[in-house]
Design a protein around this motif. Sequence first.
Motif, PDB file in Angstrom:
ATOM      1  N   ASP A   1       0.837  -1.141   0.358  1.00 20.36           N
ATOM      2  CA  ASP A   1      -0.076   0.064  -0.002  1.00 20.36           C
ATOM      3  C   ASP A   1       0.859   1.304   0.000  1.00 20.36           C
ATOM      4  O   ASP A   1       0.445   2.263  -0.593  1.00 20.36           O
ATOM      5  CB  ASP A   1      -0.952   0.088   1.157  1.00 20.36           C
ATOM      6  CG  ASP A   1      -2.196  -1.116   0.993  1.00 20.36           C
ATOM      7  OD1 ASP A   1      -2.458  -1.521  -0.049  1.00 20.36           O
ATOM      8  OD2 ASP A   1      -2.411  -1.424   2.097  1.00 20.36           O
ATOM      9  N   ASP A   2       1.939   1.288   0.627  1.00 18.91           N
ATOM     10  CA  ASP A   2       2.579   2.562   0.874  1.00 18.91           C
ATOM     11  C   ASP A   2       3.878   2.592   0.086  1.00 18.91           C
ATOM     12  O   ASP A   2       4.839   3.131   0.071  1.00 18.91           O
ATOM     13  CB  ASP A   2       3.082   2.764   2.298  1.00 18.91           C
ATOM     14  CG  ASP A   2       3.919   1.849   2.988  1.00 18.91           C
ATOM     15  OD1 ASP A   2       4.304   0.890   2.234  1.00 18.91           O
ATOM     16  OD2 ASP A   2       4.708   2.464   3.800  1.00 18.91           O
ATOM     17  N   ALA A   3       3.863   1.847  -1.106  1.00 19.89           N
ATOM     18  CA  ALA A   3       4.947   1.492  -2.181  1.00 19.89           C
ATOM     19  C   ALA A   3       5.437   2.849  -2.645  1.00 19.89           C
ATOM     20  O   ALA A   3       6.662   3.125  -2.833  1.00 19.89           O
ATOM     21  CB  ALA A   3       4.624   0.780  -3.176  1.00 19.89           C
ATOM     22  N   GLU A   4       4.646   3.705  -3.141  1.00 22.40           N
ATOM     23  CA  GLU A   4       4.998   5.269  -3.528  1.00 22.40           C
ATOM     24  C   GLU A   4       5.547   5.783  -2.503  1.00 22.40           C
ATOM     25  O   GLU A   4       6.630   6.636  -2.828  1.00 22.40           O
ATOM     26  CB  GLU A   4       3.563   5.760  -4.277  1.00 22.40           C
ATOM     27  CG  GLU A   4       4.024   7.211  -4.849  1.00 22.40           C
ATOM     28  CD  GLU A   4       2.858   7.769  -5.420  1.00 22.40           C
ATOM     29  OE1 GLU A   4       2.713   8.782  -5.516  1.00 22.40           O
ATOM     30  OE2 GLU A   4       1.637   7.158  -5.715  1.00 22.40           O
ATOM     31  N   HIS A   5       5.201   6.077  -1.307  1.00 16.16           N
ATOM     32  CA  HIS A   5       5.819   6.829  -0.057  1.00 16.16           C
ATOM     33  C   HIS A   5       7.288   6.174  -0.105  1.00 16.16           C
ATOM     34  O   HIS A   5       8.345   6.868   0.054  1.00 16.16           O
ATOM     35  CB  HIS A   5       4.779   6.917   1.027  1.00 16.16           C
ATOM     36  CG  HIS A   5       5.599   7.368   2.206  1.00 16.16           C
ATOM     37  ND1 HIS A   5       5.891   8.469   2.335  1.00 16.16           N
ATOM     38  CD2 HIS A   5       6.364   6.747   3.247  1.00 16.16           C
ATOM     39  CE1 HIS A   5       6.927   9.066   3.496  1.00 16.16           C
ATOM     40  NE2 HIS A   5       6.685   7.760   4.102  1.00 16.16           N
ATOM     41  N   ARG A   6       7.416   4.956   0.208  1.00 22.97           N
ATOM     42  CA  ARG A   6       8.800   4.351   0.415  1.00 22.97           C
ATOM     43  C   ARG A   6       9.736   4.569  -0.719  1.00 22.97           C
ATOM     44  O   ARG A   6      10.929   4.999  -0.577  1.00 22.97           O
ATOM     45  CB  ARG A   6       8.561   2.851   0.443  1.00 22.97           C
ATOM     46  CG  ARG A   6       8.112   2.290   1.806  1.00 22.97           C
ATOM     47  CD  ARG A   6       8.000   0.831   2.097  1.00 22.97           C
ATOM     48  NE  ARG A   6       7.265   0.504   3.139  1.00 22.97           N
ATOM     49  CZ  ARG A   6       7.321  -0.872   3.623  1.00 22.97           C
ATOM     50  NH1 ARG A   6       7.954  -1.790   3.105  1.00 22.97           N
ATOM     51  NH2 ARG A   6       6.777  -1.294   4.617  1.00 22.97           N
ATOM     52  N   LEU A   7       9.364   4.287  -2.054  1.00 25.46           N
ATOM     53  CA  LEU A   7      10.112   4.541  -3.084  1.00 25.46           C
ATOM     54  C   LEU A   7      10.467   5.930  -3.358  1.00 25.46           C
ATOM     55  O   LEU A   7      11.750   6.309  -3.712  1.00 25.46           O
ATOM     56  CB  LEU A   7       9.296   4.031  -4.484  1.00 25.46           C
ATOM     57  CG  LEU A   7      10.407   3.879  -5.728  1.00 25.46           C
ATOM     58  CD1 LEU A   7      11.610   2.910  -5.283  1.00 25.46           C
ATOM     59  CD2 LEU A   7       9.520   3.189  -6.992  1.00 25.46           C
ATOM     60  N   GLU A   8       9.556   6.579  -3.005  1.00 24.56           N
ATOM     61  CA  GLU A   8      10.035   8.285  -3.097  1.00 24.56           C
ATOM     62  C   GLU A   8      11.347   8.556  -2.097  1.00 24.56           C
ATOM     63  O   GLU A   8      11.976   9.242  -2.385  1.00 24.56           O
ATOM     64  CB  GLU A   8       8.728   9.247  -2.626  1.00 24.56           C
ATOM     65  CG  GLU A   8       8.921  10.592  -2.836  1.00 24.56           C
ATOM     66  CD  GLU A   8       7.749  11.623  -2.511  1.00 24.56           C
ATOM     67  OE1 GLU A   8       7.615  12.519  -3.134  1.00 24.56           O
ATOM     68  OE2 GLU A   8       6.931  10.989  -1.742  1.00 24.56           O
TER      69      GLU A   8
END
Length: 189
Positions: free
Chosen positions: A164-171
Amino acid sequence: LHSRATGYPTLTMSPTRSSDTRSPVATDAASEMLLLTQMIEEISGELALQPLLERIIERACRLLEADDGLISLYDADADLMRVAATYRIQAAHVPIGSEARRGEGLTGLVLERGTPVRCRYGDLAIPKNPAAFANEVLGMPIQANGRLIGVFSICAIPPRHLIDDAEHRLEQFARHAAIAIANARRYSE
């Protein structure tokens, strides 16, 4: 707790979504932050660009529980992205050096928009890899000093999904990867 084999925080097996098989996730926010910090320290020590890129994409995929991924670097003179490193992608599907122009595939769409893109690969306007149509993908710009230097492209192969928080982690990871890439480029000059 830390694993003796890796030194990383101990991971537990828990479902991330009802349709997913069980996958490793950090036990709490502190462990997750420690894992990210250790990965950043690990990539920051590499000064040769190619091994650095390979290490970065592997660590990014592990951090996000992704099945595979790649890093493309921006060629400003040609205004396109060029695949520089892959993780678990067959060379026949996406060879090193493959190019994406603005709007082409996930990487080209991130180049065109300058923002993250998360979708089903087949929903892209100009998908470049028919074998990946059903995959959930996330493209993240890698920027240094406010300028695009590359793009992360990661995916989950059905029935799996990205966390779910892939975008936040990758950013967060992309910020640190940009610094490591810039340092490796300066070192090679």
